[in-house]
Design a protein around this motif. Structure first.
Motif, PDB file in Angstrom:
ATOM      1  N   HIS A   1      54.898  46.564  37.621  1.00 52.87           N
ATOM      2  CA  HIS A   1      53.850  47.584  37.622  1.00 52.87           C
ATOM      3  C   HIS A   1      52.731  47.225  36.633  1.00 52.87           C
ATOM      4  N   ILE A   2      51.504  47.333  37.115  1.00 50.72           N
ATOM      5  CA  ILE A   2      50.320  47.003  36.319  1.00 50.72           C
ATOM      6  C   ILE A   2      49.368  48.196  36.356  1.00 50.72           C
ATOM      7  N   ILE A   3      48.690  48.406  35.239  1.00 52.70           N
ATOM      8  CA  ILE A   3      47.721  49.502  35.170  1.00 52.70           C
ATOM      9  C   ILE A   3      46.348  48.928  34.844  1.00 52.70           C
ATOM     10  N   THR A   4      45.341  49.368  35.586  1.00 53.14           N
ATOM     11  CA  THR A   4      43.975  48.960  35.254  1.00 53.14           C
ATOM     12  C   THR A   4      43.059  50.147  35.564  1.00 53.14           C
ATOM     13  N   SER A   5      41.755  49.949  35.487  1.00 52.41           N
ATOM     14  CA  SER A   5      40.866  51.071  35.809  1.00 52.41           C
ATOM     15  C   SER A   5      40.092  50.766  37.077  1.00 52.41           C
ATOM     16  N   ARG A   6      39.524  51.820  37.645  1.00 52.04           N
ATOM     17  CA  ARG A   6      38.784  51.660  38.907  1.00 52.04           C
ATOM     18  C   ARG A   6      37.460  50.937  38.743  1.00 52.04           C
ATOM     19  N   ILE A   7      36.981  50.852  37.501  1.00 55.63           N
ATOM     20  CA  ILE A   7      35.627  50.311  37.328  1.00 55.63           C
ATOM     21  C   ILE A   7      35.626  48.930  36.661  1.00 55.63           C
ATOM     22  N   GLU A   8      36.777  48.262  36.666  1.00 59.53           N
ATOM     23  CA  GLU A   8      36.835  46.908  36.104  1.00 59.53           C
ATOM     24  C   GLU A   8      35.924  45.952  36.869  1.00 59.53           C
ATOM     25  N   ASP A   9      35.615  44.854  36.232  1.00 58.69           N
ATOM     26  CA  ASP A   9      34.847  43.813  36.910  1.00 58.69           C
ATOM     27  C   ASP A   9      35.778  43.090  37.904  1.00 58.69           C
ATOM     28  N   PHE A  10      35.171  42.347  38.830  1.00 60.08           N
ATOM     29  CA  PHE A  10      35.933  41.798  39.941  1.00 60.08           C
ATOM     30  C   PHE A  10      37.068  40.844  39.585  1.00 60.08           C
ATOM     31  N   PRO A  11      36.936  40.004  38.554  1.00 57.44           N
ATOM     32  CA  PRO A  11      38.082  39.127  38.253  1.00 57.44           C
ATOM     33  C   PRO A  11      39.368  39.927  37.986  1.00 57.44           C
ATOM     34  N   VAL A  12      39.265  41.041  37.282  1.00 59.64           N
ATOM     35  CA  VAL A  12      40.443  41.870  37.011  1.00 59.64           C
ATOM     36  C   VAL A  12      40.826  42.661  38.262  1.00 59.64           C
ATOM     37  N   LEU A  13      39.840  43.302  38.864  1.00 60.07           N
ATOM     38  CA  LEU A  13      40.110  44.163  40.012  1.00 60.07           C
ATOM     39  C   LEU A  13      40.706  43.373  41.182  1.00 60.07           C
ATOM     40  N   GLN A  14      40.121  42.215  41.470  1.00 57.79           N
ATOM     41  CA  GLN A  14      40.594  41.448  42.618  1.00 57.79           C
ATOM     42  C   GLN A  14      41.921  40.740  42.313  1.00 57.79           C
ATOM     43  N   SER A  15      42.137  40.381  41.044  1.00 57.19           N
ATOM     44  CA  SER A  15      43.443  39.822  40.681  1.00 57.19           C
ATOM     45  C   SER A  15      44.517  40.884  40.860  1.00 57.19           C
ATOM     46  N   ALA A  16      44.199  42.103  40.457  1.00 55.09           N
ATOM     47  CA  ALA A  16      45.163  43.196  40.631  1.00 55.09           C
ATOM     48  C   ALA A  16      45.463  43.398  42.115  1.00 55.09           C
ATOM     49  N   LYS A  17      44.411  43.342  42.936  1.00 52.59           N
ATOM     50  CA  LYS A  17      44.622  43.526  44.379  1.00 52.59           C
ATOM     51  C   LYS A  17      45.457  42.391  44.970  1.00 52.59           C
ATOM     52  N   ALA A  18      45.215  41.162  44.467  1.00 57.77           N
ATOM     53  CA  ALA A  18      46.008  40.024  44.941  1.00 57.77           C
ATOM     54  C   ALA A  18      47.476  40.219  44.551  1.00 57.77           C
ATOM     55  N   LEU A  19      47.711  40.744  43.360  1.00 58.25           N
ATOM     56  CA  LEU A  19      49.093  40.970  42.927  1.00 58.25           C
ATOM     57  C   LEU A  19      49.763  42.064  43.758  1.00 58.25           C
ATOM     58  N   GLU A  20      48.976  43.044  44.186  1.00 61.41           N
ATOM     59  CA  GLU A  20      49.549  44.066  45.072  1.00 61.41           C
ATOM     60  C   GLU A  20      50.103  43.423  46.336  1.00 61.41           C
ATOM     61  N   LYS A  21      49.339  42.447  46.865  1.00 59.42           N
ATOM     62  CA  LYS A  21      49.810  41.751  48.077  1.00 59.42           C
ATOM     63  C   LYS A  21      51.097  40.975  47.815  1.00 59.42           C
ATOM     64  N   ASP A  22      51.293  40.595  46.529  1.00 58.05           N
ATOM     65  CA  ASP A  22      52.512  39.863  46.170  1.00 58.05           C
ATOM     66  C   ASP A  22      53.649  40.803  45.780  1.00 58.05           C
ATOM     67  N   GLY A  23      53.478  42.086  46.027  1.00 55.99           N
ATOM     68  CA  GLY A  23      54.585  43.008  45.795  1.00 55.99           C
ATOM     69  C   GLY A  23      54.541  43.768  44.477  1.00 55.99           C
ATOM     70  N   PHE A  24      53.480  43.607  43.720  1.00 55.81           N
ATOM     71  CA  PHE A  24      53.347  44.401  42.498  1.00 55.81           C
ATOM     72  C   PHE A  24      52.718  45.747  42.854  1.00 55.81           C
ATOM     73  N   SER A  25      53.005  46.754  42.041  1.00 57.16           N
ATOM     74  CA  SER A  25      52.309  48.023  42.261  1.00 57.16           C
ATOM     75  C   SER A  25      51.278  48.180  41.146  1.00 57.16           C
ATOM     76  N   VAL A  26      50.126  48.692  41.510  1.00 56.52           N
ATOM     77  CA  VAL A  26      49.022  48.798  40.560  1.00 56.52           C
ATOM     78  C   VAL A  26      48.520  50.241  40.514  1.00 56.52           C
ATOM     79  N   THR A  27      48.390  50.779  39.311  1.00 58.96           N
ATOM     80  CA  THR A  27      47.750  52.075  39.128  1.00 58.96           C
ATOM     81  C   THR A  27      46.309  51.838  38.710  1.00 58.96           C
ATOM     82  N   TYR A  28      45.370  52.395  39.489  1.00 60.55           N
ATOM     83  CA  TYR A  28      43.952  52.271  39.142  1.00 60.55           C
ATOM     84  C   TYR A  28      43.512  53.569  38.477  1.00 60.55           C
ATOM     85  N   LEU A  29      43.375  53.548  37.163  1.00 58.50           N
ATOM     86  CA  LEU A  29      43.015  54.753  36.435  1.00 58.50           C
ATOM     87  C   LEU A  29      41.606  55.212  36.797  1.00 58.50           C
TER      88      LEU A  29
END
Lengths: 387, 387
Positions: free
Chosen positions: A97-125
């Motif tokens: 499980h990873i937590i980030t915010s909805r307004i992060e810049d793309f390197p963080v946001l898109q890495s989080a999305k890529a990890l979701e595809k790999d089975g991680f769950s992400v909370t977007y604050l």
């Protein structure tokens, strides 16, 4: 191209400082040994010392030890290493499980999305109307499975500065790693990791008149981190590849050339621009915090007019400004940051960002604001959005 | 440091050419817009055109279209994208088998090892005494599960040039993607992808007097490739991150500055050095092919003496040469390449590589060989290895 054009977008900070190039020059033409040759011959030692010198200077500015600072190709790589490296290291043991915010810049946001595809769950604050992460919401979101919290220091579009000290303490108390993307705040705002417990921190040279293609990642001692790339043993075996020594030297020099007087000057120009825009142009909203704000950032939304039209008209008058994020400007999508702070379609599409740098003058800023007032007036006359 | 030291190792090729810096300079100080701003203002268009111009020139030199060439931070990243990108794209559909050779450079070799940990199986092809991959062995190794063959164009240590045309045809006929690491051969040997079907090709600027921190990857049209990093849409959505336009311009200029006359001059110096070494120094073995060899590469093993001792003594005489790979020279491990071609411990530890560049003269090479003869004679007098 209009040769007299004034850069007032993110590019303003990417103009190389001549003193940076001067510092890099000996490493182009004289000391160009490969740093890993240090055991083979004396130029290798000199190259290694130059690299480690640059590393030490940057580490010192951040309050970490040289061994805690690795060079990368830029903030995109740094944030990718942070998110994917922690996922790799802890995803099979501690949790997914990873937590980030909805307004992060793309390197963080898109890495989080890529990890979701790999089975991680992400909370977007979510964030409030000025872009601040809700600390209570963060506290609640952390579970025993949470391996990483990634919240930026300051926002790439609206300049809002998060309370990273408070966030770092929450993460520490809950035994969760904290990555902070400080791409836009490094050297513009104080960051002292000897006092604030941040485990991973992304920085880049291109935001402070340093060379492109070089960035850094702080990895505090004891942080378990998988590798994004494989190859040689460089950068304490965390980031392989031939060391970019001229880039490292240029990065360190660029970091040292920023001082408080310069940040104060940017702050004054910023507030002058915001004050004039809010007072001289009707139907305009400031995006981001009026107080906790990057010194170089102005971001406003104009009602009844498209940001794209404003930029084009300002371009014709010799001013280069941006809408939304540099990464995605071609997409013509509304800014995810403006939507994140509760903005509607009109506000997301009517936003304009001015980013100030060392080479901008108050005269330029004034001329840009005057042009902005004229352009919005003209565009609103013909606007189909009403007024 | 000895200011008169002569670089005769990999670093020789990393000395920046002044003409390259001159080409980069306008993009440091005048046209420093972000290329993705092309739709916002005219400098963005100019920046984008500069980037695509550099891309087109490099693509043209390789016989591919501009859309088939992406910029990266260097050969390490390029090879990581190639191996891991194919694994990501095809590992869940076509299969999980990869073929490479035992003597690849570390970005390929270590990426392959990382993929093994992720559940892929890897065949490491053996090579003959001169370093050539056995094409029959390659044919036999390919199965229906094979998703990628990664064989280098030329070896980083012993300079042996593989028959990549034959390899590419085998891969094509067996419907398997072919990645070729051309880091050391780009512009030193002909590579024409309009004729030779290579799907992915790694190149770098640092081997041809270009800037550090910039490389490239050819991705032929239709190649399915996952992403190593996530972020913005840059480089046809294959490699995110702020574009390093000065680096791209420098890379293109560096590539154009290499010509056949220079390669012939290097070849002549190389053969002169090899000829003198083999004739004037007793108990020495040439490593690699005497014929199919990188123009800039000399690699020999001295019996009864350690390569490390030779490099240190040559350093004292003002010559910077290397043992083994630059990436791993600190490890004091014997070269995996020399072991790969059947060398024993003594040969692996007694190898010395000279790498020649634009700024080396025949006079320097002659002086280095003379010094080499003296140093080996002296060291053998006191050698515990016998003689």
């Amino acid at each position: 191209m209009n040769d007299k054009s004034v850069y007032l977008d993110n590019a303003a900070a990417t103009r190389l400082d001549e003193r940076v190039l001067e510092a890099m020059s000996p490493y182009f033409f004289q000391t160009y040994a490969v740093a890993t040759s240090e055991f083979a011959y004396s130029q290798g030692i000199e190259a290694k010392e130059a690299l480690d010198g640059a590393r030490g200077r940057l580490a010192g500015l951040l309050g970490v030890t040289p061994e805690e600072f690795i060079f990368t190709s830029g903030d995109t790589e740094s944030s990718n290493i942070a998110l994917k490296g922690v996922a790799k290291a802890l995803g099979k043991s501690k949790g997914r499980h990873i937590i980030t915010s909805r307004i992060e810049d793309f390197p963080v946001l898109q890495s989080a999305k890529a990890l979701e595809k790999d089975g991680f769950s992400v909370t977007y604050l979510g964030v409030d109307g000025e872009g601040f992460v809700d600390l209570d919401q963060l506290e609640e979101a952390i579970t025993g499975e949470t391996i990483l919290v990634s919240v930026q220091h300051s926002n790439q579009e609206i300049g809002t500065v998060q309370d990273i000290e408070a966030i770092s303490k929450i993460c520490r108390s809950r035994n969760t790693l904290f990555h902070c993307d400080a791409t836009h705040s490094f050297r513009r705002l104080p960051i002292d990791l000897s006092r604030v417990p941040i485990d991973l921190l992304t920085v880049s040279a291109h935001t402070i008149h340093g060379p492109k293609g070089i960035g850094g990642l702080v990895v505090r001692k004891g942080t378990t981190l998988g590798k994004l790339m494989d190859g040689g043993f460089q950068e304490f075996d965390r980031r392989p590849g031939l060391e970019n020594i001229p880039g490292a030297i240029g990065f360190a020099r660029a970091a040292e050339l920023v001082d408080e007087a310069e940040n104060d000057r940017l702050r004054a120009m910023r507030d002058h621009a915001i004050w004039r825009i809010l007072n001289e142009i009707p139907s305009v909203t400031l995006n981001g915090s009026p107080v906790d704000r990057l010194p170089q950032n102005v971001n406003v939304s104009f009602h009844f007019v498209e940001g794209e039209s404003i930029t084009l008209h300002l371009d014709m008058r010799g001013f280069a400004v941006s809408t939304g994020s540099a990464c995605f400007s071609r997409s013509l999508q509304g800014s995810h940051v403006i939507y994140g702070i509760g903005g509607d379609h009109e506000r997301a599409h009517g936003s304009i960002r001015l980013s100030l740098g060392r080479y901008n003058t108050l005269e330029e800023v004034d001329a840009a604001v005057t042009a902005l007032a004229e352009v919005t007036r003209e565009l609103r006359k013909i606007s189909p959005l009403g007024k």
